[in-house]
Design a protein around this motif. Structure first.
Motif, PDB file in Angstrom:
ATOM      1  N   THR A 461       0.873  -1.370  -0.096  1.00 30.22           N
ATOM      2  CA  THR A 461       0.046  -0.011  -0.064  1.00 30.22           C
ATOM      3  C   THR A 461       0.997   1.224   0.078  1.00 30.22           C
ATOM      4  N   PRO A 462       0.136   2.523  -0.234  1.00 26.00           N
ATOM      5  CA  PRO A 462       1.135   3.704  -0.429  1.00 26.00           C
ATOM      6  C   PRO A 462       1.932   3.932   1.038  1.00 26.00           C
ATOM      7  N   LYS A 463       0.854   3.611   2.173  1.00 21.45           N
ATOM      8  CA  LYS A 463       1.563   3.848   3.411  1.00 21.45           C
ATOM      9  C   LYS A 463       2.602   2.999   3.608  1.00 21.45           C
ATOM     10  N   ARG A 464       2.637   1.591   3.446  1.00 25.64           N
ATOM     11  CA  ARG A 464       3.887   0.889   3.321  1.00 25.64           C
ATOM     12  C   ARG A 464       4.995   1.170   2.561  1.00 25.64           C
ATOM     13  N   ASP A 466       5.691   4.368   1.638  1.00 25.97           N
ATOM     14  CA  ASP A 466       6.262   5.518   2.497  1.00 25.97           C
ATOM     15  C   ASP A 466       7.349   4.839   3.546  1.00 25.97           C
ATOM     16  N   ASP A 467       6.865   4.025   4.505  1.00 25.47           N
ATOM     17  CA  ASP A 467       7.642   3.539   5.586  1.00 25.47           C
ATOM     18  C   ASP A 467       8.855   2.778   5.005  1.00 25.47           C
ATOM     19  N   GLU A 497      11.972  10.375  -2.483  1.00 27.11           N
ATOM     20  CA  GLU A 497      10.660  10.682  -2.804  1.00 27.11           C
ATOM     21  C   GLU A 497      10.277  10.581  -4.153  1.00 27.11           C
ATOM     22  N   ARG A 500       9.726   7.040  -4.317  1.00 30.51           N
ATOM     23  CA  ARG A 500       8.549   6.497  -3.749  1.00 30.51           C
ATOM     24  C   ARG A 500       7.220   6.863  -4.601  1.00 30.51           C
ATOM     25  N   GLU A 501       7.327   8.084  -5.290  1.00 31.70           N
ATOM     26  CA  GLU A 501       6.305   8.268  -6.179  1.00 31.70           C
ATOM     27  C   GLU A 501       6.091   7.489  -7.469  1.00 31.70           C
ATOM     28  N   ILE A 504       4.467   4.051  -6.280  1.00 32.65           N
ATOM     29  CA  ILE A 504       2.975   4.225  -6.049  1.00 32.65           C
ATOM     30  C   ILE A 504       2.496   4.108  -7.379  1.00 32.65           C
TER      31      ILE A 504
END
Length: 527
Positions: A461-464, A466-467, A497, A500-501, A504
């Protein structure tokens, strides 16, 4: 001369099999150059260049007025008047040769002072190879100017802009400008102390450096060459007016300048691929060739380790996005990612991405031995990359993409299995081929680690994601993996960053398609 830290280099090996090939003559030549002690190479190269240039310029010079008459600038009927003024008397050839030798020696001194002062910035990799190439190009184009003069070609046709195009692509604009200044002066002396010619060649070739520095493909090189030809025509037309010629004579010189530019472009298009291969200098065009998934080495990676190939392509996209964000060489980062794991072809089954419906061979090995097998893919990658003649910048990324990272899984397993944790040596579980030194290598390390970790998540997921990105950046910084890298703290976080983008975007949500009831019943009946 001061050169930066020596890059990890491999000599061409004699091993020949599916993944290795015998070294070419060019590769053996480069290996021979790199084996010569640096001081001996520099002294020998300086002496040889000095002798070559002095001989080409100083032996058998023709008087200035003879050249002017032969070029049609002065009417031959004025010869009697010029002879009466003793302007056609031949100077002492030995004295002229001594003068040329002194001038060339001064040029060599200026060149070495320049390299001593700026060598670390200019000659970042393969310094010996690049110096040999620089000396060879200087002598080659001086010899070409001498040939034009001996064949009674107009000296304004001397394709010195070709030196600018080739040299800028292979050696960079700073060193190239020095070479152009030296060669322009030498061609002016060679043409009978014609310093209007020197001015024309210097201005046109200087513009060629400015134009070529932005070229990143063969098509753009062709367009840049046409612009250079037009500028050479304008510059030589202006020089013709300065020299006192009428507009018609100046226009003729302008046409010669245009021909000079076109000849320079043709010469560059022919010589550039040959010199790229001979000296293994990385250019944007060569990077584009290496980025082709149909490259023979990438094709072998696909056939021998398909999981690694897929991983490398994905990391390449992430590294490209991160490099663009921080102003690094995006194409180099992408191509370096494509080849960073080619060493896994030697033992593909020992890497999880290739263990498709296979038994994990690490189950029969101790953690220490497993770590040794995993670490070996860096050494194998360097050997394979060297055998295939990959440029040094790519080899550096292969060597440095893990830095001194600890192989965490097997290290923790060894701690669990050991009766005494003190008996487990951490150094056995760390890579040892050097920390990343370039921005591109540092970005590659980050993209590689993040991609592998995210791929292991059951539900990314996006949250994971990010982590994972935040945790990977933090651990790499705490472990000192970027200590020798050109990335700033801001660059590292910006690169993370961007990765990450991109992740996702790649791993965005997918629709769960409803199962057809008829197909479901048929499936149950078949089972």
């Amino acid at each position: 001369m001061k050169i930066g830290k020596r890059s990890l280099k491999k000599q061409p090996g004699r091993r020949v099999d599916e993944l290795h090939r015998s070294p070419t003559r060019f590769e053996l030549f480069r290996a021979w150059i790199e084996r010569i002690p640096k001081v001996r190479l520099y002294i020998g190269l300086t002496v040889l260049t000095w002798l070559s240039l002095t001989a080409l310029i100083g032996i058998g010079p023709r008087p200035l007025i003879e050249r002017v008459i032969s070029q049609g600038i002065i009417d031959p009927r004025d010869r009697t008047r010029l002879e009466s003024l003793d302007l056609l008397q031949q100077s002492d050839p030995w004295m002229a040769l001594v003068g040329v030798g002194i001038v060339v020696a001064a040029e060599m001194w200026i060149a070495w002072y320049f390299l001593e002062r700026f060598g670390e910035r200019i000659l970042k990799t393969n310094s010996a190879i690049r110096l040999v190439l620089a000396a060879s190009l200087t002598v080659l184009f001086t010899a070409l100017a001498r040939l034009f003069i001996e064949l009674d070609f107009n000296p304004y046709l001397t394709p010195l802009a070709g030196l600018s195009i080739i040299g800028t692509m292979l050696l960079g604009p700073r060193l190239m400008f020095l070479m152009v200044v030296i060669t322009s002066v030498n061609v002016g002396i060679l043409s009978g102390n014609n310093f209007l010619l020197t001015a024309a060649l210097l201005l046109g070739s200087g513009f060629a450096i400015y134009t070529t520095v932005r070229v990143d493909s063969r098509q753009r090189l062709l367009k840049a060459g046409l612009v250079i030809a037009v500028v050479m025509g304008v510059v030589t037309f202006a020089v013709g007016l300065i020299g006192g010629g009428d507009p018609q004579d100046a226009l003729w010189l302008g046409l010669l300048g245009l021909g000079n530019g076109l000849l320079s472009l043709m010469l560059a298009m022919v010589l550039l691929p040959f010199l790229e291969d001979a000296f293994n200098i990385l250019t944007p065009m060569k990077l584009l060739e290496l980025s082709d998934p149909r490259h023979p080495l990438l094709d072998k990676l696909l056939r021998n380790a398909p999981g690694t190939f897929s991983h490398s392509m994905q990391v390449g996209l992430l590294a490209e996005k991160a490099a663009e964000r921080v102003g690094a060489d995006a194409l180099l980062a992408q191509v370096g990612a494509y080849y960073h794991d080619i060493g896994k072809m030697e033992h593909p089954a020992y890497f999880v991405e290739n263990q498709i419906a296979q038994i994990n061979p690490h189950a029969a090995l101790s953690p220490t031995l497993s770590a040794k097998v995993v670490k070996r893919h860096v050494k194998d990658g360097l050997e394979i990359g060297t055998a295939w003649g990959l440029p040094q910048e790519i080899l550096d990324i292969i060597a440095q993409h893990h830095g001194s990272t600890r192989i965490e899984y097997f290290y923790r397993k060894a701690l669990e299995d050991a009766s005494d944790e003190k008996a487990v040596r951490e150094s056995d579980f760390r890579y040892s081929s050097g920390l990343p030194r370039s921005k591109e290598a540092g970005i590659m390390m980050l993209a590689d680690s993040i991609e592998a970790t995210v791929k292991s998540l059951p539900k990314p997921t996006p949250k994971r994601i990010d982590d994972v990105v935040a945790d990977t950046v933090r651990r790499k910084l705490q472990d000192g993996q970027f200590d020798e890298c050109q990335l700033t703290m801001h660059d590292i976080h910006e690169a993370g960053e961007a990765i990450r983008e991109a992740l996702i975007g790649f791993l965005g949500p997918r629709i769960t398609y409803p199962e057809d009831q008829g197909d479901a019943r048929n499936g149950k009946a078949a089972s």
